[in-house]
Design an enzyme around this catalytic site. Structure first.
Site, PDB file in Angstrom:
ATOM      1  N   SER A  24      78.085 -48.481  17.884  1.00  0.00           N
ATOM      2  CA  SER A  24      78.243 -48.619  19.334  1.00  0.00           C
ATOM      3  C   SER A  24      79.560 -48.009  19.808  1.00  0.00           C
ATOM      4  O   SER A  24      80.489 -47.801  19.036  1.00  0.00           O
ATOM      5  CB  SER A  24      78.213 -50.091  19.728  1.00  0.00           C
ATOM      6  OG  SER A  24      77.133 -50.742  19.112  1.00  0.00           O
TER       7      SER A  24
HETATM    8  N1  SAH Z   1      76.690 -53.406  15.315  1.00  0.00           N
HETATM    9  C1  SAH Z   1      76.490 -52.074  14.791  1.00  0.00           C
HETATM   10  C2  SAH Z   1      75.613 -51.201  15.661  1.00  0.00           C
HETATM   11  C3  SAH Z   1      74.232 -51.558  15.448  1.00  0.00           C
HETATM   12  S1  SAH Z   1      72.939 -50.487  15.946  1.00  0.00           S
HETATM   13  C4  SAH Z   1      77.804 -51.388  14.488  1.00  0.00           C
HETATM   14  O1  SAH Z   1      78.866 -51.952  14.773  1.00  0.00           O
HETATM   15  O2  SAH Z   1      77.772 -50.288  13.924  1.00  0.00           O
HETATM   16  C5  SAH Z   1      71.653 -51.676  15.892  1.00  0.00           C
HETATM   17  C6  SAH Z   1      71.249 -52.125  14.510  1.00  0.00           C
HETATM   18  O3  SAH Z   1      70.259 -53.124  14.689  1.00  0.00           O
HETATM   19  C7  SAH Z   1      70.573 -51.023  13.682  1.00  0.00           C
HETATM   20  O4  SAH Z   1      71.294 -50.825  12.495  1.00  0.00           O
HETATM   21  C8  SAH Z   1      69.171 -51.576  13.409  1.00  0.00           C
HETATM   22  O5  SAH Z   1      68.697 -51.292  12.095  1.00  0.00           O
HETATM   23  C9  SAH Z   1      69.385 -53.064  13.596  1.00  0.00           C
HETATM   24  N2  SAH Z   1      68.166 -53.828  13.899  1.00  0.00           N
HETATM   25  C10 SAH Z   1      67.167 -53.555  14.769  1.00  0.00           C
HETATM   26  N3  SAH Z   1      66.234 -54.522  14.735  1.00  0.00           N
HETATM   27  C11 SAH Z   1      66.659 -55.449  13.829  1.00  0.00           C
HETATM   28  C12 SAH Z   1      66.145 -56.691  13.351  1.00  0.00           C
HETATM   29  N4  SAH Z   1      64.985 -57.197  13.784  1.00  0.00           N
HETATM   30  N5  SAH Z   1      66.846 -57.362  12.425  1.00  0.00           N
HETATM   31  C13 SAH Z   1      68.024 -56.880  11.951  1.00  0.00           C
HETATM   32  N6  SAH Z   1      68.567 -55.725  12.362  1.00  0.00           N
HETATM   33  C14 SAH Z   1      67.899 -55.011  13.297  1.00  0.00           C
END
Ligand code: SAH
Length: 213
Positions: free
Chosen positions: A61
């Site tokens: 993000s």
């Molecule tokens: N917080 C992260 C950015 C995350 S992007 C950072 O600091 O880099 C969103 C993430 O959510 C992705 O890696 C995706 O794989 C995850 N995601 C999406 N659906 C999900 C679910 N049901 N359970 C766990 N992770 C999930």
């Protein structure tokens, strides 16, 4: 480029100008070098206020959004926090500087393994990262003081609301995956749930089941 004093000053200035004003959050963000969480071709953009691609087609993000979400959580040092969407691990590392304990979950095993390696290299010992579908939460460790979703759900997932303790705060983007979403804050009170709408955001969608990498 390194996270030296001049780079930090610029990074923090950009955060402040986007509304990240909580000094504890700014201090935490000063302690975590975003370049450790951005690999390959985009590493030289690590200190820009923009989202960047990471493995498995996901994104790290935008720093100011990380700051605003962390600020909205109002974390205190005794808190146990659950993050859904480990991604690169950057957000979890910032949470770990403010909270007692952080649990973070991603549906991609590969992302979780890479994030764990960075936490270890940086001597961060109060994060537990694991692979699972986070929309079910983590019943074994519930209730949580704070819950953060970094992937957008259509509505706040019921199991996660159920794992938020009274007085607890959950911050999440809600809305359709391809439309503009809203960042909302849900507070559990003695009598029910209170909702605040914070701002428009854009996140990858919360998906069901495990990822295939
Ligand atoms: N917080 C992260 C950015 C995350 S992007 C950072 O600091 O880099 C969103 C993430 O959510 C992705 O890696 C995706 O794989 C995850 N995601 C999406 N659906 C999900 C679910 N049901 N359970 C766990 N992770 C999930």
């Amino acid at each position: 480029m390194t996270f030296d004093a001049a780079t930090k000053m610029q990074f923090l200035y950009a955060l402040r100008s986007k509304g990240v004003t909580d000094t504890r959050v700014l201090t935490a963000m000063e302690q975590v070098d975003r370049a450790d969480y951005v690999k390959g071709t985009f590493a030289d953009r690590a200190y820009d206020d923009m989202p960047l691609p990471i493995a498995c087609g996901q994104t790290i993000s935008q720093p100011s959004v990380v700051g605003l979400m962390t600020q909205a959580l109002q974390i205190t040092p005794r808190d146990k926090v659950l993050e859904i969407g480990t991604g690169s691990g950057y957000q979890a590392a910032i949470l770990s500087k403010l909270a007692r304990r952080v649990y973070t979950v991603d549906r991609y095993r590969r992302l979780v393994q890479a994030a764990r390696a960075v936490f270890e290299a940086n001597d961060i010992t109060n994060i537990t990262a694991f692979t699972a579908d986070g929309s079910h939460g983590f019943a074994e460790q519930a209730p949580f003081d704070r819950i953060l979703l970094t992937a957008a759900a259509e509505d706040p997932p019921g199991p996660l609301l159920a794992q938020l303790r009274v007085g607890g705060i959950m911050v999440l983007p809600v809305g359709q995956s391809d439309a503009v979403q809203s960042l909302i804050r849900v507070t559990r009170t003695e009598t029910g749930l209170e909702y605040d709408e914070l701002r428009a955001v854009r996140f990858v969608p919360l998906l069901e089941g495990l990822g295939q990498e």
